[in-house]
Design an enzyme around this catalytic site. Structure first.
Site: not given
Length: 311
Positions: A253, A277, A281-283
């Site tokens: 994100l 996160a 690597g999700k944010i």
């Protein structure tokens, strides 16, 4: 002494003050969660105004049993949201309150007595049986007969949209999501009364299929095509994880707002901070982000009231 220090100002409360004015004053005050609430409003404004930014909203079902449902509806009506990821109970509460009413209660009521009276308690909200499971079975069964007349395989967001197209209540989230073209994704579609009614329909229609992979494919295509992505994430669980899960495949994100009451010491996703996160690597590590601790039935209405004034 550090350079470029910004002094802490006092919040000046005035008669007739708008919510937006209060938030701007909080931004200058530099005081604890008030500062975070102001920062979250600024970040949400940036996300909404940024060209090419796909705006995610995720939340647990419980707040749909409260007046905060109306705040989420306003977000959809005002173009603050491009897609929603939530739990099955969101459908239950939205539809139940479209056709019946929930009532004020108290956290300390006698729960055994309530059960004998056919009433369920959701915090300090009372949900009579006839206003929940009974009305959903009565209304959804004939809808499903219509929806699946010519097809036996649909994704959850398609089923939800088809139900929304059959509603005529401007207080309903499903009604407005259909009207505004905002898809609602429910990764756990059988974890609630709406899903239970689908299961009951399945008893006499064994060729029924819920195409979860079509939901996932759609989410994959949305995130892959997005120039930027931002999310307002309320609470945790499957709704929160599904937002950050699909965003990891595009590098994370770009913007994230967390509204939560959970703590991170137990390793739960609900309490996990943005920095965790980032490690997945999700944010993105460069993302704009803020976590606002506190009840979303307080923080979200304040944020949205400020945004409505700005937009």
């Amino acid at each position: 002494m550090m350079k470029d220090l910004v002094p802490v100002d006092d919040i000046k409360v005035k008669k007739g003050m708008t919510v937006d004015s209060l938030l701007r004053s909080m931004s200058a005050s530099g005081g604890f969660t008030a500062q975070k609430l102001a920062d979250a409003t600024d970040l949400a404004e940036k996300m909404i105004k940024q060209k090419g930014c796909v705006k995610f909203l995720s939340f647990p079902a419980c707040i749909m049993a409260t007046g905060t449902r109306g705040v989420i509806v306003e977000m959809v009506k005002n173009g603050m949201v491009d897609l929603i990821i939530t739990t099955c109970g969101t459908l239950d509460h939205d539809l139940s309150r479209t056709w019946k009413a929930y009532y004020h209660g108290d956290f300390m009521m006698d729960d055994a007595k309530l059960r004998h009276e056919g009433v369920s308690r959701l915090g300090n909200v009372l949900v009579p049986d006839e206003c929940y499971g009974e009305v959903l079975e009565e209304r959804l069964a004939p809808m499903f007969e219509e929806i699946f007349e010519n097809t036996k395989s649909l994704a959850t967001h398609e089923i939800i949209d088809a139900v929304g197209s059959r509603l005529d209540d401007e207080n309903s989230l499903l009604y407005w999501c259909h009207k505004k073209g905002v898809p609602i994704f429910v990764p756990g579609p059988t974890d609630g009364s709406f899903g239970c009614q689908l299961w009951m329909y399945y008893q006499n229609h064994r060729d029924l299929r819920i195409d979860l992979f079509k939901d996932e494919q759609t989410l994959n295509e949305i995130t892959n095509k997005a120039e930027f992505t931002g999310a307002i994430i309320i609470g945790g669980g499957i709704s929160k994880h599904h937002v950050i899960w699909w965003n990891q495949f595009r590098g994370g994100l770009d913007h994230a707002i967390y509204l939560t009451t959970a703590q991170e010491f137990d390793g739960s996703l609900s309490g996990a901070q943005v920095r965790e996160a980032v490690s997945w690597g999700k944010i993105k590590e460069t993302a704009d982000h803020v976590t606002v601790e506190g009840d979303a039935t307080i923080s979200l209405p304040i944020i949205v009231a400020g945004l409505v004034n700005r937009l």
